[in-house]
Enzyme design. Structure first.
Site, PDB file in Angstrom:
ATOM      1  N   ARG A   1       0.843  -1.190   0.000  1.00 37.15           N
ATOM      2  CA  ARG A   1       0.000   0.000   0.000  1.00 37.15           C
ATOM      3  C   ARG A   1       0.880   1.243   0.000  1.00 37.15           C
ATOM      4  O   ARG A   1       1.889   1.297   0.718  1.00 37.15           O
ATOM      5  CB  ARG A   1      -0.908   0.035   1.242  1.00 37.15           C
ATOM      6  CG  ARG A   1      -2.106  -0.911   1.197  1.00 37.15           C
ATOM      7  CD  ARG A   1      -3.166  -0.484   0.186  1.00 37.15           C
ATOM      8  NE  ARG A   1      -4.315  -1.363   0.163  1.00 37.15           N
ATOM      9  CZ  ARG A   1      -4.475  -2.413  -0.651  1.00 37.15           C
ATOM     10  NH1 ARG A   1      -3.540  -2.719  -1.531  1.00 37.15           N
ATOM     11  NH2 ARG A   1      -5.582  -3.144  -0.598  1.00 37.15           N
TER      12      ARG A   1
ATOM     13  N   GLU B   1      -3.823   7.359  -4.682  1.00 38.55           N
ATOM     14  CA  GLU B   1      -4.080   6.797  -6.015  1.00 38.55           C
ATOM     15  C   GLU B   1      -5.397   7.337  -6.568  1.00 38.55           C
ATOM     16  O   GLU B   1      -6.328   7.541  -5.799  1.00 38.55           O
ATOM     17  CB  GLU B   1      -4.233   5.265  -5.930  1.00 38.55           C
ATOM     18  CG  GLU B   1      -3.042   4.523  -5.508  1.00 38.55           C
ATOM     19  CD  GLU B   1      -3.283   3.027  -5.395  1.00 38.55           C
ATOM     20  OE1 GLU B   1      -2.376   2.353  -4.917  1.00 38.55           O
ATOM     21  OE2 GLU B   1      -4.366   2.511  -5.764  1.00 38.55           O
TER      22      GLU B   1
ATOM     23  N   HIS C   1      -1.325  -0.140  -9.892  1.00 37.75           N
ATOM     24  CA  HIS C   1      -2.027  -1.035  -8.956  1.00 37.75           C
ATOM     25  C   HIS C   1      -2.574  -2.283  -9.676  1.00 37.75           C
ATOM     26  O   HIS C   1      -3.791  -2.518  -9.703  1.00 37.75           O
ATOM     27  CB  HIS C   1      -3.159  -0.287  -8.228  1.00 37.75           C
ATOM     28  CG  HIS C   1      -3.516  -0.924  -6.922  1.00 37.75           C
ATOM     29  ND1 HIS C   1      -3.891  -0.211  -5.816  1.00 37.75           N
ATOM     30  CD2 HIS C   1      -3.560  -2.226  -6.540  1.00 37.75           C
ATOM     31  CE1 HIS C   1      -4.152  -1.036  -4.815  1.00 37.75           C
ATOM     32  NE2 HIS C   1      -3.965  -2.273  -5.234  1.00 37.75           N
TER      33      HIS C   1
HETATM   34  P1  NAP Z   1      -0.913 -11.164   5.452  1.00 41.49           P
HETATM   35  O1  NAP Z   1      -0.856 -12.596   5.080  1.00 41.49           O
HETATM   36  O2  NAP Z   1      -1.783 -10.731   6.567  1.00 41.49           O
HETATM   37  O3  NAP Z   1       0.604 -10.710   5.744  1.00 41.49           O
HETATM   38  C1  NAP Z   1       0.943  -9.501   6.318  1.00 41.49           C
HETATM   39  C2  NAP Z   1       2.323  -9.635   6.958  1.00 41.49           C
HETATM   40  O4  NAP Z   1       2.720  -8.343   7.428  1.00 41.49           O
HETATM   41  C3  NAP Z   1       2.344 -10.582   8.139  1.00 41.49           C
HETATM   42  O5  NAP Z   1       3.457 -11.417   8.004  1.00 41.49           O
HETATM   43  C4  NAP Z   1       2.491  -9.669   9.356  1.00 41.49           C
HETATM   44  O6  NAP Z   1       3.260 -10.334  10.348  1.00 41.49           O
HETATM   45  C5  NAP Z   1       3.241  -8.479   8.763  1.00 41.49           C
HETATM   46  N1  NAP Z   1       2.955  -7.243   9.494  1.00 41.49           N
HETATM   47  C6  NAP Z   1       1.755  -6.748   9.841  1.00 41.49           C
HETATM   48  N2  NAP Z   1       1.903  -5.609  10.533  1.00 41.49           N
HETATM   49  C7  NAP Z   1       3.240  -5.392  10.624  1.00 41.49           C
HETATM   50  C8  NAP Z   1       4.038  -4.384  11.247  1.00 41.49           C
HETATM   51  N3  NAP Z   1       3.479  -3.379  11.935  1.00 41.49           N
HETATM   52  N4  NAP Z   1       5.375  -4.484  11.133  1.00 41.49           N
HETATM   53  C9  NAP Z   1       5.946  -5.510  10.469  1.00 41.49           C
HETATM   54  N5  NAP Z   1       5.255  -6.499   9.875  1.00 41.49           N
HETATM   55  C10 NAP Z   1       3.911  -6.433   9.956  1.00 41.49           C
HETATM   56  O7  NAP Z   1      -1.335 -10.255   4.220  1.00 41.49           O
HETATM   57  P2  NAP Z   1      -1.138 -10.568   2.656  1.00 41.49           P
HETATM   58  O8  NAP Z   1      -2.288 -11.355   2.152  1.00 41.49           O
HETATM   59  O9  NAP Z   1       0.250 -11.039   2.439  1.00 41.49           O
HETATM   60  O10 NAP Z   1      -1.316  -9.079   2.077  1.00 41.49           O
HETATM   61  C11 NAP Z   1      -0.427  -8.037   2.485  1.00 41.49           C
HETATM   62  C12 NAP Z   1      -0.882  -6.705   1.958  1.00 41.49           C
HETATM   63  O11 NAP Z   1      -0.679  -6.651   0.550  1.00 41.49           O
HETATM   64  C13 NAP Z   1      -2.389  -6.423   2.099  1.00 41.49           C
HETATM   65  O12 NAP Z   1      -2.706  -5.915   3.383  1.00 41.49           O
HETATM   66  C14 NAP Z   1      -2.656  -5.433   0.999  1.00 41.49           C
HETATM   67  O13 NAP Z   1      -2.579  -4.117   1.514  1.00 41.49           O
HETATM   68  C15 NAP Z   1      -1.521  -5.654   0.019  1.00 41.49           C
HETATM   69  N6  NAP Z   1      -2.019  -6.116  -1.305  1.00 41.49           N
HETATM   70  C16 NAP Z   1      -1.741  -5.381  -2.404  1.00 41.49           C
HETATM   71  C17 NAP Z   1      -2.203  -5.798  -3.636  1.00 41.49           C
HETATM   72  C18 NAP Z   1      -1.939  -5.022  -4.895  1.00 41.49           C
HETATM   73  O14 NAP Z   1      -2.790  -5.030  -5.772  1.00 41.49           O
HETATM   74  N7  NAP Z   1      -0.789  -4.412  -5.044  1.00 41.49           N
HETATM   75  C19 NAP Z   1      -2.961  -6.982  -3.731  1.00 41.49           C
HETATM   76  C20 NAP Z   1      -3.191  -7.712  -2.582  1.00 41.49           C
HETATM   77  C21 NAP Z   1      -2.719  -7.265  -1.357  1.00 41.49           C
HETATM   78  P3  NAP Z   1       3.078  -9.976  11.920  1.00 41.49           P
HETATM   79  O15 NAP Z   1       1.604  -9.981  12.192  1.00 41.49           O
HETATM   80  O16 NAP Z   1       3.824 -11.040  12.641  1.00 41.49           O
HETATM   81  O17 NAP Z   1       3.685  -8.639  12.108  1.00 41.49           O
END
Ligand code: NAP
Length: 317
Positions: free
Chosen positions: A236, A265, A283
């Site tokens: 993001r 965006e 995006h």
């Molecule tokens: P996820 O499985 O929930 O993974 C998020 C990771 O971030 C977890 O390992 C979490 O570990 C870590 N995290 C959370 N808060 C943190 C903090 N304060 N400091 C350090 N690490 C932290 O989520 P995902 O499915 O991989 O998706 C991740 C993000 O990608 C989404 O939230 C979304 O915003 C983005 N995304 C973007 C697109 C795009 O089109 N570009 C598409 C899909 C998703 P801990 O809880 O142990 O900290």
């Protein structure tokens, strides 16, 4: 029949399914609803199938009609929704995890490749027939043997790590909690962000936008990176302080950036456009037919589960 507001146009097969299940208000012109219009449109509805382009902040949520019981967000991220405000009004919020992991990780890898191998400059030159091969033409950074720092080793981060490993990259990561060693698959954990950044020849931002992560990549933290590091963001825009990153590019502290997401965006900071070493995408993370279909189906499954049982496994508040 339950009544559902769908704020953005979906693929045909998903809209057909919604029409079979609900009295549905579709957005055939794909108009971007203002907060006021969204509130008006939701009158008489039981739920909203929302998108990341809907700003469902506290003020908007407080004005939604009492009949709204669920916000089924068409995304894994939910930074566009004030979860606490929804909870206070007894509105559940759901997301669409897992189904977009592969497509988004592909774009995460494209950002790394595009930034490291100077794809923007190469495309520009090729289109203008303005190039000739030489031993030192558009020399970039090789991935093999390079250290990749993953900020947020969750579903998408792990998939990026897996592909990057096959390209010969050495994986480091930072999460708030360490993964079990079977999930790490050899990746090296850093308890502190500073420590991760100090070994990140290439950084891939994969964590959610939250109060904790807004502007986490900023003037101070960028300084921990090795000189000439590459910064990519597939998560993001809010996580990166644009002015600081552009300044780091100007100073050559950062060699190149690969970005799919931006603050505000679809506008992006014009500072990025001045840099040939900025590989930028609009995006595209989850933008494949398979994934968008699966995401919308999951958002509909979430509505179905909640409206039938009063709960949902993909509830996030
Ligand atoms: P996820 O499985 O929930 O993974 C998020 C990771 O971030 C977890 O390992 C979490 O570990 C870590 N995290 C959370 N808060 C943190 C903090 N304060 N400091 C350090 N690490 C932290 O989520 P995902 O499915 O991989 O998706 C991740 C993000 O990608 C989404 O939230 C979304 O915003 C983005 N995304 C973007 C697109 C795009 O089109 N570009 C598409 C899909 C998703 P801990 O809880 O142990 O900290």
């Amino acid at each position: 029949m339950k009544k559902i507001l769908v704020t953005r146009r979906l693929l045909q097969s998903n809209e057909d399914r919604l029409k079979d299940l609900y009295d549905v208000k579709l957005n055939s012109n794909d108009e971007l609803y203002s907060q006021q219009k969204l509130i008006e449109m939701s009158e008489g509805c039981d739920g909203i199938l929302s998108a990341l382009t809907d700003n469902l902040d506290e003020q908007t949520i407080n004005k939604l009609p009492d009949s709204i019981k669920i916000l089924s967000n068409f995304a894994v991220g939910f930074g566009n929704i004030d979860l606490n405000a929804a909870k206070k009004r007894n509105i559940i919020v759901t997301n669409t995890p897992e189904v977009l992991t592969d497509a988004t990780a592909e774009i995460g890898i494209l950002l790394i490749l595009g930034a490291c191998r100077r794809a923007s400059e190469g495309i520009e030159d090729a289109k203008a027939s303005n190039w000739k091969w030489s031993a030192d033409y558009l020399i970039g950074k090789q991935l093999t043997g390079t250290r990749l720092g993953i900020l947020g080793m969750g579903r998408i981060g792990k998939k990026i790590a897996k592909i990057a490993r096959s390209l010969g990259m050495i994986i480091h990561y930072h999460n708030r909690s360490k993964l079990s060693s079977d999930k790490e698959e050899g990746a090296i954990y850093h308890k502190e962000l500073k420590s991760l950044l100090s070994v990140s020849d290439v950084l891939s931002v994969c964590c959610p936008a939250s109060k904790e992560t807004i502007n986490l990549i900023n003037k101070e933290t960028l300084e921990y990176l090795p000189k000439g590091a590459v910064v990519t963001n597939v998560a993001r825009g809010d996580i990166v302080e644009d002015e600081a990153l552009i300044d780091a590019l100007n100073r050559r502290k950062v060699y190149a950036v690969g970005l799919d997401v931006y603050k505000g965006e679809p506008n992006l900071n014009p500072g990025y456009l001045k840099h040939k070493s900025a590989f930028i995408l609009p995006h595209l993370g989850s933008a494949t037919k398979e994934t968008r279909t699966a995401m919308a189906n999951l958002a509909i499954d979430n509505l179905e589960e909640f409206l039938k049982t009063g709960n949902c496994k993909n509830k996030v508040n």
